[in-house]
Scaffold this motif. Structure first.
Motif, PDB file in Angstrom:
ATOM      1  N   GLY A  38       0.771  -1.359  -0.001  1.00  0.00           N
ATOM      2  CA  GLY A  38      -0.122  -0.039   0.068  1.00  0.00           C
ATOM      3  C   GLY A  38       0.822   1.252  -0.129  1.00  0.00           C
ATOM      4  N   THR A  39       0.155   2.285  -0.632  1.00  0.00           N
ATOM      5  CA  THR A  39       0.869   3.599  -0.718  1.00  0.00           C
ATOM      6  C   THR A  39      -0.234   4.824  -0.574  1.00  0.00           C
ATOM      7  OG1 THR A  39       2.603   4.927  -1.830  1.00  0.00           O
ATOM      8  CG2 THR A  39       0.960   3.903  -2.938  1.00  0.00           C
ATOM      9  N   PRO A  40       0.102   5.796  -0.156  1.00  0.00           N
ATOM     10  CA  PRO A  40      -0.878   6.944  -0.123  1.00  0.00           C
ATOM     11  C   PRO A  40      -1.221   7.229  -1.782  1.00  0.00           C
ATOM     12  CG  PRO A  40       0.757   7.366   1.438  1.00  0.00           C
ATOM     13  CD  PRO A  40       1.288   6.260   0.736  1.00  0.00           C
ATOM     14  N   ALA A  41      -2.440   7.083  -1.669  1.00  0.00           N
ATOM     15  CA  ALA A  41      -3.097   7.524  -3.171  1.00  0.00           C
ATOM     16  C   ALA A  41      -2.558   8.858  -3.685  1.00  0.00           C
ATOM     17  CB  ALA A  41      -4.721   7.335  -3.155  1.00  0.00           C
ATOM     18  N   ALA A  42      -2.526   9.652  -2.874  1.00  0.00           N
ATOM     19  CA  ALA A  42      -2.024  11.212  -3.124  1.00  0.00           C
ATOM     20  C   ALA A  42      -0.578  10.859  -3.794  1.00  0.00           C
ATOM     21  CB  ALA A  42      -2.005  12.125  -2.279  1.00  0.00           C
ATOM     22  N   ASP A  43       0.231  10.319  -3.064  1.00  0.00           N
ATOM     23  CA  ASP A  43       1.825  10.038  -3.408  1.00  0.00           C
ATOM     24  C   ASP A  43       1.712   9.409  -5.068  1.00  0.00           C
ATOM     25  OD1 ASP A  43       2.281  11.175  -0.998  1.00  0.00           O
ATOM     26  OD2 ASP A  43       3.235   9.413  -0.312  1.00  0.00           O
ATOM     27  N   LEU A  44       0.597   8.303  -4.976  1.00  0.00           N
ATOM     28  CA  LEU A  44       1.120   7.828  -6.444  1.00  0.00           C
ATOM     29  C   LEU A  44       0.500   8.689  -7.542  1.00  0.00           C
ATOM     30  CD1 LEU A  44       0.345   4.000  -7.117  1.00  0.00           C
ATOM     31  CD2 LEU A  44      -0.519   5.517  -8.712  1.00  0.00           C
ATOM     32  N   LEU A  45      -0.603   9.477  -7.041  1.00  0.00           N
ATOM     33  CA  LEU A  45      -1.060  10.297  -8.144  1.00  0.00           C
ATOM     34  C   LEU A  45      -0.180  11.472  -8.352  1.00  0.00           C
ATOM     35  CD1 LEU A  45      -4.803  10.226  -7.344  1.00  0.00           C
ATOM     36  CD2 LEU A  45      -3.692   9.077  -9.425  1.00  0.00           C
ATOM     37  N   ASP A  46       0.635  11.871  -7.643  1.00  0.00           N
ATOM     38  CA  ASP A  46       1.416  12.954  -7.593  1.00  0.00           C
ATOM     39  C   ASP A  46       2.873  12.228  -8.528  1.00  0.00           C
ATOM     40  OD1 ASP A  46       0.438  14.624  -6.200  1.00  0.00           O
ATOM     41  OD2 ASP A  46       1.537  14.429  -4.451  1.00  0.00           O
ATOM     42  N   ALA A  47       3.277  11.013  -8.210  1.00  0.00           N
ATOM     43  CA  ALA A  47       4.236  10.344  -8.973  1.00  0.00           C
ATOM     44  C   ALA A  47       3.966  10.253 -10.359  1.00  0.00           C
ATOM     45  CB  ALA A  47       4.490   9.045  -8.563  1.00  0.00           C
ATOM     46  N   TYR A  48       2.605  10.042 -10.759  1.00  0.00           N
ATOM     47  CA  TYR A  48       2.156   9.772 -11.913  1.00  0.00           C
ATOM     48  C   TYR A  48       2.050  11.148 -12.726  1.00  0.00           C
ATOM     49  CZ  TYR A  48      -1.217   8.774 -15.941  1.00  0.00           C
ATOM     50  OH  TYR A  48      -1.856   8.621 -17.080  1.00  0.00           O
ATOM     51  N   ALA A  49       1.833  12.230 -12.113  1.00  0.00           N
ATOM     52  CA  ALA A  49       1.966  13.606 -12.705  1.00  0.00           C
ATOM     53  C   ALA A  49       3.004  13.738 -12.985  1.00  0.00           C
ATOM     54  CB  ALA A  49       1.185  14.301 -11.719  1.00  0.00           C
ATOM     55  N   ALA A  50       3.982  13.485 -12.474  1.00  0.00           N
ATOM     56  CA  ALA A  50       5.243  13.855 -12.599  1.00  0.00           C
ATOM     57  C   ALA A  50       5.910  12.995 -13.839  1.00  0.00           C
ATOM     58  CB  ALA A  50       6.234  13.711 -11.533  1.00  0.00           C
ATOM     59  N   PHE A  51       5.565  11.590 -13.805  1.00  0.00           N
ATOM     60  CA  PHE A  51       5.755  10.643 -14.803  1.00  0.00           C
ATOM     61  C   PHE A  51       5.194  11.403 -16.030  1.00  0.00           C
ATOM     62  CE2 PHE A  51       3.736   7.142 -17.510  1.00  0.00           C
ATOM     63  CZ  PHE A  51       4.654   6.457 -17.601  1.00  0.00           C
ATOM     64  N   LYS A  52       3.898  11.939 -16.231  1.00  0.00           N
ATOM     65  CA  LYS A  52       3.122  12.454 -17.276  1.00  0.00           C
ATOM     66  C   LYS A  52       4.316  13.682 -18.023  1.00  0.00           C
ATOM     67  CE  LYS A  52       0.426  11.154 -19.452  1.00  0.00           C
ATOM     68  NZ  LYS A  52       0.304  10.314 -20.425  1.00  0.00           N
ATOM     69  N   THR A  53       4.824  14.420 -17.117  1.00  0.00           N
ATOM     70  CA  THR A  53       5.808  15.367 -17.581  1.00  0.00           C
ATOM     71  C   THR A  53       6.817  14.780 -18.676  1.00  0.00           C
ATOM     72  OG1 THR A  53       7.479  15.525 -15.937  1.00  0.00           O
ATOM     73  CG2 THR A  53       5.436  16.806 -15.766  1.00  0.00           C
ATOM     74  N   VAL A  54       7.085  13.612 -18.272  1.00  0.00           N
ATOM     75  CA  VAL A  54       8.536  12.887 -19.116  1.00  0.00           C
ATOM     76  C   VAL A  54       7.693  12.025 -20.256  1.00  0.00           C
ATOM     77  CG1 VAL A  54      10.192  11.466 -19.143  1.00  0.00           C
ATOM     78  CG2 VAL A  54       9.740  12.617 -17.058  1.00  0.00           C
ATOM     79  N   VAL A  55       6.479  11.244 -20.123  1.00  0.00           N
ATOM     80  CA  VAL A  55       5.754  10.665 -20.861  1.00  0.00           C
ATOM     81  C   VAL A  55       4.593  10.966 -21.271  1.00  0.00           C
ATOM     82  CG1 VAL A  55       5.216   8.153 -21.471  1.00  0.00           C
ATOM     83  CG2 VAL A  55       7.190   8.587 -19.837  1.00  0.00           C
ATOM     84  N   PRO A  56       4.349  12.267 -21.810  1.00  0.00           N
ATOM     85  CA  PRO A  56       2.893  12.702 -22.172  1.00  0.00           C
ATOM     86  C   PRO A  56       1.846  12.052 -23.190  1.00  0.00           C
ATOM     87  CG  PRO A  56       4.685  14.005 -23.163  1.00  0.00           C
ATOM     88  CD  PRO A  56       5.558  13.031 -22.611  1.00  0.00           C
ATOM     89  N   ASP A  57       2.740  11.143 -24.053  1.00  0.00           N
ATOM     90  CA  ASP A  57       1.584  10.658 -24.886  1.00  0.00           C
ATOM     91  C   ASP A  57       1.429   9.390 -24.530  1.00  0.00           C
ATOM     92  OD1 ASP A  57       3.734   8.454 -26.746  1.00  0.00           O
ATOM     93  OD2 ASP A  57       4.822   9.981 -25.666  1.00  0.00           O
ATOM     94  N   LYS A  58       0.108   9.109 -24.987  1.00  0.00           N
ATOM     95  CA  LYS A  58      -0.519   7.713 -24.439  1.00  0.00           C
ATOM     96  C   LYS A  58       0.130   6.471 -24.995  1.00  0.00           C
ATOM     97  CE  LYS A  58      -3.987   8.612 -21.780  1.00  0.00           C
ATOM     98  NZ  LYS A  58      -3.842   8.073 -20.214  1.00  0.00           N
ATOM     99  N   MET A  59       0.351   6.292 -26.330  1.00  0.00           N
ATOM    100  CA  MET A  59       1.244   5.494 -26.878  1.00  0.00           C
ATOM    101  C   MET A  59       2.279   5.080 -26.125  1.00  0.00           C
ATOM    102  SD  MET A  59       2.606   4.328 -30.444  1.00  0.00           S
ATOM    103  CE  MET A  59       1.391   5.159 -31.638  1.00  0.00           C
ATOM    104  N   THR A  60       3.316   5.784 -25.794  1.00  0.00           N
ATOM    105  CA  THR A  60       4.444   5.444 -24.922  1.00  0.00           C
ATOM    106  C   THR A  60       4.329   5.125 -23.881  1.00  0.00           C
ATOM    107  OG1 THR A  60       5.754   7.081 -26.497  1.00  0.00           O
ATOM    108  CG2 THR A  60       6.780   6.409 -24.194  1.00  0.00           C
ATOM    109  N   GLU A  61       3.212   5.762 -23.087  1.00  0.00           N
ATOM    110  CA  GLU A  61       2.754   5.320 -21.811  1.00  0.00           C
ATOM    111  C   GLU A  61       2.087   3.638 -21.552  1.00  0.00           C
ATOM    112  OE1 GLU A  61      -0.523   6.427 -18.151  1.00  0.00           O
ATOM    113  OE2 GLU A  61      -0.220   7.687 -19.715  1.00  0.00           O
ATOM    114  N   LYS A  62       1.441   3.385 -22.798  1.00  0.00           N
ATOM    115  CA  LYS A  62       0.806   2.036 -22.847  1.00  0.00           C
ATOM    116  C   LYS A  62       2.108   1.102 -23.301  1.00  0.00           C
ATOM    117  CE  LYS A  62      -3.919   3.417 -24.524  1.00  0.00           C
ATOM    118  NZ  LYS A  62      -4.872   3.060 -25.677  1.00  0.00           N
ATOM    119  N   GLN A  63       3.059   1.578 -24.035  1.00  0.00           N
ATOM    120  CA  GLN A  63       4.164   0.752 -24.191  1.00  0.00           C
ATOM    121  C   GLN A  63       5.032   0.423 -22.906  1.00  0.00           C
ATOM    122  OE1 GLN A  63       6.197   2.772 -27.381  1.00  0.00           O
ATOM    123  NE2 GLN A  63       4.869   1.796 -28.840  1.00  0.00           N
ATOM    124  N   LEU A  64       5.179   1.340 -22.056  1.00  0.00           N
ATOM    125  CA  LEU A  64       5.905   1.377 -20.809  1.00  0.00           C
ATOM    126  C   LEU A  64       5.201   0.533 -19.949  1.00  0.00           C
ATOM    127  CD1 LEU A  64       7.292   5.016 -20.548  1.00  0.00           C
ATOM    128  CD2 LEU A  64       8.580   2.790 -21.027  1.00  0.00           C
TER     129      LEU A  64
END
Length: 99
Positions: A38-64
């Motif tokens: 388990g992890t705080p949902a807010a922490d996971l969503l914050d990490a995801y938001a930062a991830f999206k700055t590196v991987v903004p496109d859905k295709m690359t996100e799906k590949q990863l």
């Protein structure tokens, strides 16, 4: 709680800077934590938001996501969806731990 030792390769891109790799790794680690106790949902969503700055496109996100799921048994997509719907903490089951 003891953190599991992972014996798989993380899907990373050679064109990413060190800072970008660090950002992506932080997201992968948050997903692992969601599955491994388990992890705080807010922490996971914050990490995801930062991830999206590196991987903004859905295709690359799906590949990863596919590569990460193949390597670890953990789904990036399922973790983010669970965090969006979770209370303060997201805990996932499933996935198959390797190693």
């Amino acid at each position: 709680m003891t953190k599991a030792t992972h014996e798989y390769s993380y899907p990373l891109r050679s064109e990413w800077s060190t800072a970008e790799v660090t950002t992506v790794m932080a997201f992968y680690n948050a997903v692992e934590e969601a599955y491994e106790g388990g992890t705080p949902a807010a922490d996971l969503l914050d990490a995801y938001a930062a991830f999206k700055t590196v991987v903004p496109d859905k295709m690359t996100e799906k590949q990863l996501d596919a590569a990460f799921t193949e390597a670890s048994g953990y789904s990036l997509y399922r973790a983010v969806q669970a965090a969006k719907q979770a209370g303060p903490t997201v805990r996932l089951t499933g996935g198959e731990q390797r190693g």
